[in-house]
Design a protein around this motif. Structure first.
Motif, PDB file in Angstrom:
ATOM      1  N   TRP A   1     -15.346  -2.358   1.998  1.00 37.44           N
ATOM      2  CA  TRP A   1     -14.132  -2.916   2.589  1.00 37.44           C
ATOM      3  C   TRP A   1     -14.083  -2.647   4.084  1.00 37.44           C
ATOM      4  CZ3 TRP A   1     -11.224  -5.869  -0.588  1.00 37.44           C
ATOM      5  CH2 TRP A   1     -11.387  -5.691  -1.967  1.00 37.44           C
ATOM      6  N   GLN A   2     -13.521  -3.574   4.814  1.00 41.56           N
ATOM      7  CA  GLN A   2     -13.421  -3.430   6.257  1.00 41.56           C
ATOM      8  C   GLN A   2     -12.462  -2.305   6.640  1.00 41.56           C
ATOM      9  OE1 GLN A   2     -15.123  -5.064   8.534  1.00 41.56           O
ATOM     10  NE2 GLN A   2     -14.078  -4.471  10.423  1.00 41.56           N
ATOM     11  N   HIS A   3     -11.302  -2.286   6.015  1.00 35.02           N
ATOM     12  CA  HIS A   3     -10.297  -1.286   6.398  1.00 35.02           C
ATOM     13  C   HIS A   3      -9.690  -0.580   5.186  1.00 35.02           C
ATOM     14  CE1 HIS A   3      -7.574   0.752   9.034  1.00 35.02           C
ATOM     15  NE2 HIS A   3      -6.494   0.189   8.517  1.00 35.02           N
ATOM     16  N   GLN A   4      -9.107  -1.342   4.276  1.00 33.38           N
ATOM     17  CA  GLN A   4      -8.497  -0.760   3.088  1.00 33.38           C
ATOM     18  C   GLN A   4      -9.016  -1.472   1.852  1.00 33.38           C
ATOM     19  OE1 GLN A   4      -4.261  -1.144   3.679  1.00 33.38           O
ATOM     20  NE2 GLN A   4      -4.102   0.768   4.821  1.00 33.38           N
ATOM     21  N   PRO A   5      -9.112  -0.738   0.717  1.00 32.11           N
ATOM     22  CA  PRO A   5      -9.616  -1.361  -0.517  1.00 32.11           C
ATOM     23  C   PRO A   5      -8.509  -2.075  -1.278  1.00 32.11           C
ATOM     24  CG  PRO A   5      -9.244   0.963  -0.898  1.00 32.11           C
ATOM     25  CD  PRO A   5      -8.917   0.714   0.560  1.00 32.11           C
ATOM     26  N   PHE A   6      -8.924  -2.840  -2.252  1.00 31.06           N
ATOM     27  CA  PHE A   6      -7.993  -3.439  -3.205  1.00 31.06           C
ATOM     28  C   PHE A   6      -7.357  -2.316  -4.012  1.00 31.06           C
ATOM     29  CE2 PHE A   6      -7.332  -5.304  -7.497  1.00 31.06           C
ATOM     30  CZ  PHE A   6      -6.412  -6.288  -7.160  1.00 31.06           C
ATOM     31  N   ASN A   7      -6.037  -2.287  -4.078  1.00 25.87           N
ATOM     32  CA  ASN A   7      -5.359  -1.203  -4.789  1.00 25.87           C
ATOM     33  C   ASN A   7      -4.158  -1.743  -5.534  1.00 25.87           C
ATOM     34  OD1 ASN A   7      -2.728  -0.527  -2.992  1.00 25.87           O
ATOM     35  ND2 ASN A   7      -4.446  -1.083  -1.643  1.00 25.87           N
ATOM     36  N   LEU A   8      -3.963  -1.242  -6.727  1.00 25.75           N
ATOM     37  CA  LEU A   8      -2.838  -1.636  -7.565  1.00 25.75           C
ATOM     38  C   LEU A   8      -2.081  -0.397  -8.011  1.00 25.75           C
ATOM     39  CD1 LEU A   8      -4.378  -4.348  -9.943  1.00 25.75           C
ATOM     40  CD2 LEU A   8      -2.675  -4.732  -8.165  1.00 25.75           C
ATOM     41  N   ARG A   9      -0.771  -0.512  -8.084  1.00 27.41           N
ATOM     42  CA  ARG A   9       0.057   0.545  -8.652  1.00 27.41           C
ATOM     43  C   ARG A   9       1.303  -0.089  -9.263  1.00 27.41           C
ATOM     44  NH1 ARG A   9       4.418   2.387  -5.608  1.00 27.41           N
ATOM     45  NH2 ARG A   9       4.639   1.485  -3.528  1.00 27.41           N
ATOM     46  N   TYR A  10       1.958   0.697 -10.059  1.00 24.73           N
ATOM     47  CA  TYR A  10       3.152   0.205 -10.744  1.00 24.73           C
ATOM     48  C   TYR A  10       4.347   0.192  -9.798  1.00 24.73           C
ATOM     49  CZ  TYR A  10       7.217   0.190 -13.825  1.00 24.73           C
ATOM     50  OH  TYR A  10       8.424  -0.102 -14.407  1.00 24.73           O
ATOM     51  N   HIS A  11       5.098  -0.913  -9.829  1.00 19.92           N
ATOM     52  CA  HIS A  11       6.332  -1.049  -9.057  1.00 19.92           C
ATOM     53  C   HIS A  11       7.481  -1.309 -10.025  1.00 19.92           C
ATOM     54  CE1 HIS A  11       4.541  -1.451  -4.943  1.00 19.92           C
ATOM     55  NE2 HIS A  11       3.487  -1.801  -5.675  1.00 19.92           N
ATOM     56  N   PRO A  12       8.497  -0.450 -10.041  1.00 16.29           N
ATOM     57  CA  PRO A  12       9.625  -0.684 -10.951  1.00 16.29           C
ATOM     58  C   PRO A  12      10.452  -1.883 -10.510  1.00 16.29           C
ATOM     59  CG  PRO A  12      10.093   1.166  -9.504  1.00 16.29           C
ATOM     60  CD  PRO A  12       8.669   0.767  -9.244  1.00 16.29           C
TER      61      PRO A  12
END
Length: 612
Positions: A55-66
């Motif tokens: 990745w150039q700067h930040q990776p693909f990231n997932l988290r839970y959002h209420p």
């Protein structure tokens, strides 16, 4: 939602959200557990793709959002891609892959430009779909792009364009009318073309080059190849304060340099290669002469060493020391307990980002033992370098890329390298006087609005063909006599037609009033033209026009407008072509209004062979 109230997305960043299309349980805790389980399944599914990506700067990231407001609980994240826009499109590919694998998931993706998926297919969108009417309408679902249609009558599938559905309402429509929401084939084709090549494109986007680097860097990159990105960025975005740490190298000393193979992305390699940099004499880094066969490897290694040294100089104290000093403070412990009590840390696992690359580099060096002699022995077995010819692009290739991005590329999507004779034929095929005049007329007559002029669709879809006989006939018609002449009677006929275009049910009185108003307007126009003629009579503007029937210029006095039967009509087509060619010549081969307008109409004028 008001535009001003929409959550802002950082520049060069992409935001993505994954929603359950038809949640089975309305209970918040059960919904969260289900999303957390899906998150784990998504991580396992994407792991083979993500493990090889840089990745150039930040990776693909997932988290839970209420759940918050009218946005249901979901999985989401934001990734800053910096200068490498390919990271953004790789994320789109990942989202399509997720929604194809998990059929009960719909994805929404946007950046600071808004719905960039629609921008990619802008030429094929329906007229009613614009940035205001597209909110909560565009989804990736079951691996395809879906758009909630415009509902004009009750009972139809979709949603009215003049109101914005909530996310829950949009997901319900998507679930109930999936087929009706599927985007039209040209829109889906434009998105598919942009994502063509994945996942093989991941490897194609890499560039392997030999670099003469300190041994520590070779070891770090062998263990964590993704650390190349923050190191290149540190060098690329350096400032004078950063370079103070590079006057004397403490972590990556130049006397331990070895030749190694480094894997870059195209963007990272271009950033490192294209920047000119002279190291400080005190650093100990020296470069051979430019003619040296390994000059590029020495230069790349020197730049990488500066990037790695800058990151290590910013690492500061270790994370354990920081945690110990902070956690011993009673105020901090009370604040931390408060956050835990209020559920602040109720988030799911995400893809880890490199929070402190300098610390990670130091940790790799601390945990790894290596021999300088072994590294030098490996130099004889390095894989060959990749060619960097992709950095250089010919004018013809640039033109082809611009045409493809403008919607006028090769229909089958293949890349064809034209031979010199073919290039000449292609230039001639796109240039004819008929094309110039007809294209301009189509552009002038096309419908426009307060949002700007639109290029006629015929200009984009159908390239002009070259017919020598037609060009000869056109020249005879342009330079010779014309049967059709434009005079003021045409204006009168047009006004009479407009005046007579009245509904029969309106009555005679309305008809007469409109005719009177039209006559007054025509009279005012004639007065205006008379005043303009008097003002222009003292100028030489009349001499700048070419007349029909080869009439001498002195007979075309504008002041003769009152004697319409004696005035010789202007050759509008010939004047148009002459003025456009003069404008092109004044641009001296550079971009300008005339060339931009003609190219947008699909008309390509070959270079001027007459340098005089």
């Amino acid at each position: 939602m008001d535009v001003l109230q929409r959550p802002s997305i950082p520049e060069d960043a992409v935001q993505y959200q994954l929603f359950l299309v038809h949640p089975e349980s309305s209970e918040a805790e059960a919904h969260e557990r289900f999303l957390q389980q899906i998150l784990q399944n998504i991580l396992a599914e994407l792991a083979p793709l993500l493990v090889q990506y840089i990745w150039q700067h930040q990776p693909f990231n997932l988290r839970y959002h209420p759940e918050k407001g009218d946005v249901p609980a979901h999985l989401g994240g934001v990734t800053e891609f910096g200068d490498n826009v390919e990271d953004e499109w790789f994320i789109v590919y990942l989202l399509k892959h997720i929604t194809r694998t998990f059929s009960d998931i719909a994805a929404v993706v946007c950046d600071n430009d808004g719905q960039f998926l629609l921008i990619e297919a802008a030429e094929h969108l329906p007229k009613w779909l614009d940035p205001d009417s597209s909110e909560n309408r565009v989804f990736l679902y079951r691996g395809e792009l879906h758009i909630l249609p415009n509902r004009t009558h009750s009972g139809e599938a979709g949603w009215p364009r003049d109101s914005v559905p909530t996310v829950a309402q949009a997901l319900e429509v998507l679930h109930s009318h999936t087929e009706s929401c599927l985007a039209k084939q040209p829109i889906c084709a434009a998105l598919t073309k942009r994502l063509d090549g994945y996942p093989d494109k991941i490897q194609q986007n890499f560039h392997r080059a030999h670099c003469y680097v300190p041994a520590g860097i070779a070891v770090v990159l062998s263990k964590s190849p993704d650390l190349i990105a923050p190191a290149v960025s540190a060098f690329y975005l350096r400032d004078p304060v950063d370079l103070q740490a590079c006057r004397t190298f403490h972590t990556f000393t130049p006397d331990t340099r070895v030749m190694t193979s480094v894997k870059f992305t195209h963007c990272l390699y271009a950033q490192l290669q294209q920047q000119s940099f002279v190291p400080d004499r005190r650093s100990g880094f020296t470069l051979p002469v430019h003619s040296h066969p390994q000059y590029r490897a020495h230069e790349l290694g020197m730049k990488l060493a500066h990037g790695f040294e800058i990151l290590c100089s910013k690492s500061g104290q270790s994370s354990s020391e920081k945690e110990a000093s902070v956690s011993s403070n009673p105020l901090w412990r009370g604040f931390l307990d408060s956050l835990k009590k209020n559920g602040y840390f109720k988030v799911g696992k995400s893809f880890p980002a490199i929070q402190n690359p300098g610390q990670e580099m130091l940790k790799v060096l601390e945990d790894t033992s290596y021999s300088l002699e072994d590294l030098k022995n490996q130099e004889a077995h390095l894989p060959p370098e990749d060619s960097d010819a992709w950095l250089d692009i010919s004018p013809q290739e640039l033109e082809r890329l611009l045409e493809e991005r403008g919607g006028r590329g090769v229909s089958d999507g293949t890349c064809k390298t034209a031979q010199p004779d073919e290039e000449v034929q292609e230039e001639e095929a796109g240039y004819s006087l008929i094309a110039v005049t007809q294209g301009m007329k189509n552009f002038i007559n096309a419908m426009s609005s307060h949002e700007g002029a639109e290029i006629p669709s015929s200009c984009l879809a159908q390239p002009f063909s070259f017919d020598p006989d037609a060009v000869t006939s056109a020249l005879d018609r342009l330079l010779g006599s014309k049967d059709e002449e434009l005079d003021s009677d045409d204006f009168e006929d047009d006004d009479e037609e407009d005046d007579n275009d009245v509904d029969e049910d309106e009555g005679v009185q309305n008809c007469e009033s409109q005719e009177q108003a039209g006559a007054e307007a025509l009279d005012n126009l004639r007065k205006y033209m008379d005043e303009m003629d008097q003002e222009l009579q003292s100028t030489n503007i009349g001499r700048s026009f070419t007349l029909n029937n080869r009439v001498s210029l002195h007979r075309c006095c504008l002041s003769c407008a009152r004697n319409l039967e004696e005035i010789q009509p202007l050759d509008v087509d010939l004047n148009l072509v002459s003025n456009l060619l003069e404008s092109l010549a004044s641009q001296a081969g550079l971009a300008g209004p005339a060339s931009n307008l003609l190219q947008s109409l699909g008309i390509h004028i070959p270079p001027d062979a007459d340098q005089s």
